[in-house]
Design a protein around this motif. Structure first.
Motif, PDB file in Angstrom:
ATOM      1  N   ILE A 230      30.726 -33.106 -50.212  1.00 24.56           N
ATOM      2  CA  ILE A 230      31.686 -33.081 -49.096  1.00 24.56           C
ATOM      3  C   ILE A 230      33.102 -32.843 -49.622  1.00 24.56           C
ATOM      4  O   ILE A 230      33.859 -32.038 -49.068  1.00 24.56           O
ATOM      5  CB  ILE A 230      31.594 -34.384 -48.275  1.00 24.56           C
ATOM      6  N   LEU A 231      33.463 -33.501 -50.710  1.00 25.41           N
ATOM      7  CA  LEU A 231      34.800 -33.300 -51.292  1.00 25.41           C
ATOM      8  C   LEU A 231      34.955 -31.890 -51.852  1.00 25.41           C
ATOM      9  O   LEU A 231      36.009 -31.263 -51.708  1.00 25.41           O
ATOM     10  CB  LEU A 231      35.076 -34.334 -52.387  1.00 25.41           C
ATOM     11  N   ALA A 232      33.915 -31.390 -52.499  1.00 23.13           N
ATOM     12  CA  ALA A 232      33.975 -30.033 -53.068  1.00 23.13           C
ATOM     13  C   ALA A 232      34.273 -29.014 -51.968  1.00 23.13           C
ATOM     14  O   ALA A 232      35.153 -28.169 -52.114  1.00 23.13           O
ATOM     15  CB  ALA A 232      32.658 -29.691 -53.763  1.00 23.13           C
ATOM     16  N   ASN A 233      33.553 -29.130 -50.866  1.00 27.25           N
ATOM     17  CA  ASN A 233      33.747 -28.195 -49.756  1.00 27.25           C
ATOM     18  C   ASN A 233      35.086 -28.388 -49.067  1.00 27.25           C
ATOM     19  O   ASN A 233      35.837 -27.432 -48.869  1.00 27.25           O
ATOM     20  CB  ASN A 233      32.629 -28.385 -48.721  1.00 27.25           C
ATOM     21  N   SER A 234      35.389 -29.641 -48.716  1.00 31.15           N
ATOM     22  CA  SER A 234      36.536 -29.859 -47.832  1.00 31.15           C
ATOM     23  C   SER A 234      37.862 -29.778 -48.566  1.00 31.15           C
ATOM     24  O   SER A 234      38.842 -29.279 -48.023  1.00 31.15           O
ATOM     25  CB  SER A 234      36.413 -31.212 -47.122  1.00 31.15           C
ATOM     26  N   LEU A 235      37.923 -30.265 -49.801  1.00 27.33           N
ATOM     27  CA  LEU A 235      39.230 -30.332 -50.471  1.00 27.33           C
ATOM     28  C   LEU A 235      39.414 -29.267 -51.548  1.00 27.33           C
ATOM     29  O   LEU A 235      40.536 -28.922 -51.877  1.00 27.33           O
ATOM     30  CB  LEU A 235      39.439 -31.720 -51.076  1.00 27.33           C
ATOM     31  N   LEU A 236      38.304 -28.770 -52.129  1.00 25.92           N
ATOM     32  CA  LEU A 236      38.458 -27.765 -53.185  1.00 25.92           C
ATOM     33  C   LEU A 236      37.959 -26.379 -52.771  1.00 25.92           C
ATOM     34  O   LEU A 236      38.046 -25.435 -53.569  1.00 25.92           O
ATOM     35  CB  LEU A 236      37.754 -28.228 -54.473  1.00 25.92           C
ATOM     36  N   GLY A 237      37.437 -26.277 -51.553  1.00 26.43           N
ATOM     37  CA  GLY A 237      36.982 -24.974 -51.084  1.00 26.43           C
ATOM     38  C   GLY A 237      35.802 -24.416 -51.861  1.00 26.43           C
ATOM     39  O   GLY A 237      35.597 -23.207 -51.919  1.00 26.43           O
ATOM     40  N   ILE A 238      35.016 -25.296 -52.479  1.00 27.04           N
ATOM     41  CA  ILE A 238      33.827 -24.853 -53.225  1.00 27.04           C
ATOM     42  C   ILE A 238      32.633 -24.934 -52.272  1.00 27.04           C
ATOM     43  O   ILE A 238      32.288 -26.015 -51.801  1.00 27.04           O
ATOM     44  CB  ILE A 238      33.575 -25.771 -54.446  1.00 27.04           C
ATOM     45  N   PRO A 239      31.987 -23.795 -51.963  1.00 22.29           N
ATOM     46  CA  PRO A 239      30.906 -23.801 -50.971  1.00 22.29           C
ATOM     47  C   PRO A 239      29.600 -24.337 -51.558  1.00 22.29           C
ATOM     48  O   PRO A 239      28.594 -23.654 -51.621  1.00 22.29           O
ATOM     49  CB  PRO A 239      30.785 -22.328 -50.597  1.00 22.29           C
ATOM     50  N   ALA A 240      29.620 -25.596 -51.977  1.00 26.54           N
ATOM     51  CA  ALA A 240      28.462 -26.186 -52.645  1.00 26.54           C
ATOM     52  C   ALA A 240      27.548 -26.872 -51.647  1.00 26.54           C
ATOM     53  O   ALA A 240      27.940 -27.190 -50.527  1.00 26.54           O
ATOM     54  CB  ALA A 240      28.945 -27.217 -53.664  1.00 26.54           C
ATOM     55  N   THR A 241      26.320 -27.089 -52.057  1.00 26.68           N
ATOM     56  CA  THR A 241      25.417 -27.912 -51.273  1.00 26.68           C
ATOM     57  C   THR A 241      24.782 -28.948 -52.205  1.00 26.68           C
ATOM     58  O   THR A 241      25.029 -28.946 -53.416  1.00 26.68           O
ATOM     59  CB  THR A 241      24.365 -27.067 -50.523  1.00 26.68           C
ATOM     60  N   TYR A 242      24.004 -29.848 -51.600  1.00 28.50           N
ATOM     61  CA  TYR A 242      23.508 -30.991 -52.346  1.00 28.50           C
ATOM     62  C   TYR A 242      22.827 -30.633 -53.666  1.00 28.50           C
ATOM     63  O   TYR A 242      23.054 -31.275 -54.688  1.00 28.50           O
ATOM     64  CB  TYR A 242      22.555 -31.796 -51.454  1.00 28.50           C
TER      65      TYR A 242
END
Lengths: 341, 341
Positions: A230-242
């Motif tokens: 969630i932090l990767a996506n929301s704050l760093l713009g990294i389109p990661a998944t679990y």
């Protein structure tokens, strides 16, 4: 006075905390923002209470605690449950507090998408749908031009999403390194202080209600890994998944390893790292007097940025009212955006 | 693209940091908010550079560093200074970074009031006018319906005003207890680690540029007391002024006292307390593994709240770019309020 009609789905510890927080803060919110909260429906896993004229928060909590399910709520209780609840009454905002499901993100995913498609804003404490389908969820929210807030999903009452977005918008965030799971931090802290074994400390934590009967999500790092995504996506713009997160839990950590580290001035902590170079949850050695040396069930996170350098935040990662306070903050921020112009 | 015309008054460490931050972030702000920053005037204590077409940030810094005063800025440098600068060019927002003056709050007070009365928003890093005339300053801002932001005046790059207002609006804040002065924290940390005397450690800190030539404002607790007043007014609604704070500095602390505390597992820190019961800056014993045990020039603050319980924030309390980052955050927050509707 303007009303904000809320549906609350999920009536466990967090859901009850939301009802209680609303009850405590109703007058305050009226005074400060000119908005009157009205809880028009509350659903648990099998039933609900629904009334367009509003439900009583204290009676909801009492019904759930004394009778087990919300269908026993006087007059307005029923067996309607799940998505069907959202069809039964008009509402403005869905407060989604169902349990995290890391297999398929349900029921949070379907409930949330249904609300988005009906043009409703959503505040969630759930991690499952975000860890599995972050980009999709945001996209559907954007398509419907609705607000979607999830502060409570990461740090409970430790502000982290709002913290980064609202207090550090001038800085670029390079990485977030922190302790994002309170249960494992409690277990490791006790093992360090008492020299006790992992097994005994886990059992003690279960007796205290700090660890769950099935502690897998916490002790195997799954919970922290969801938050990392969630932090990767929301704050760093990294389109990661679990599945992009490298995860190692604490169940193999021995009291001997902790004792050895302690002798050398180190603690062992379950550390989550969020950066372009690593999405990782693993036990690490941290120095005694560092900001990572927090004890008990606390969460913390250090954000490395360009202009503001390093900034750290510490707070309660769990707790009924504490987690609900983060959801209430999200609701207030939506009020400021949408209802105060 | 929409322009935001800025006047920057004060061109010491913080002012130069502001110019540098603007230079670093200009394109980023354009992309993200559709606003182009234009620095139309910059004033130091005796001179200024003024151009309605905008000044070059790098050339401003170079001029100041190589030639000492801004009147040497090519073509647009002049001896115009102080309030007169605000009359010479049209602007939208005053960035006020003059030195803190705890006698009468000048020149910050007059500059700020002049800007308010002209309908301009103000962002400040100054503590003097706020510690002496908080209510008056806010009232004049409100009368003129302008924005007035002062995040940088308390914690440098440690978010505290925005932190409380934007990430904890659901909770009532009972108290704020923290370390609000980096210089004294550095001196006390060194004395603890090295067993050195106050006098020697102060001199060493002065050589490193951490303590000022006249260290009175820091070591006698005056700086922390100003910040205490600002937090009391802004976050707790206590209409206090500087003389309401009970202040004791660190200049009488001996290495013996620090050594004794250390033996028992305690540190001595200069702690600021902001609550209805106490407005106080004084050296206190704090436990080794507590959130207060931060080292070096860091600042920290723990907010005790009703719903979110205790939340702690840690960050750099000083530094040119770091403090400027807080001012830039304030400017961005004003952009969001006033220029993005």
């Amino acid at each position: 006075m303007k009303e904000l009609k809320l549906i609350l789905m999920g009536f466990g510890a967090v859901g009850k905390g939301v009802a209680e927080s609303i009850s405590i803060k109703r007058n305050n919110i009226k005074d400060k923002f000119g908005i009157d909260f009205k809880l028009v429906a509350v659903g648990d896993s099998s039933s609900s209470a629904i009334s367009a004229n509003g439900l009583d928060e204290k009676l909801l909590i009492e019904t759930k605690e004394k009778k087990g399910t919300l269908d026993k709520y006087p007059e307005f209780g029923s067996n309607i449950n799940g998505e069907a609840v959202l069809d039964k009454v008009d509402y403005d905002l869905l407060v989604e507090a169902t349990p995290t499901n890391i297999e398929n993100g349900e029921p949070a995913k379907s409930l949330t998408i249904k609300a988005f498609n009906a043009g409703k804003d959503v505040v969630t404490s759930n991690k499952g749908h975000l860890a599995l389908f972050f980009s999709e969820m945001i996209e559907i929210a954007n398509q419907n031009n609705v607000e979607f807030k999830y502060e409570a999903s990461v740090g409970g009452a430790m502000p982290i999403i709002n913290f980064a977005e609202k207090t550090l918008p001038s800085s670029k965030i390079f990485s977030i390194i922190g302790i994002l799971n309170g249960t494992t931090n409690y277990i490791l802290s006790r093992m360090t202080i008492e020299g006790s074994s992992y097994k005994n400390t886990l059992e003690e934590s279960q007796q205290l209600g700090i660890a769950e009967t099935d502690p897998t999500q916490d002790v195997e790092g799954i919970d922290a890994a969801c938050k990392t995504v969630i932090l990767a996506n929301s704050l760093l713009g990294i389109p990661a998944t679990y599945s992009d997160v490298e995860v190692e839990g604490i169940s193999k950590i021995t009291s001997e390893a902790i004792g050895l580290a302690k002798k050398e001035g180190y603690f062992i902590k379950l550390i989550a790292e969020v950066s372009k170079h690593a999405l990782k949850v693993s036990p690490r050695l941290i120095k005694k007097n560092s900001p990572y040396a927090i004890e008990g069930t606390l969460n913390m996170a250090t954000l490395k940025t360009d202009l503001a350098d390093e900034v750290t935040v510490v707070g309660k990662g769990a707790g009924s009212i504490e987690t609900a306070s983060a959801m209430l903050t999200d609701i207030i921020n939506i009020i400021k955006i949408k209802y105060q112009k």
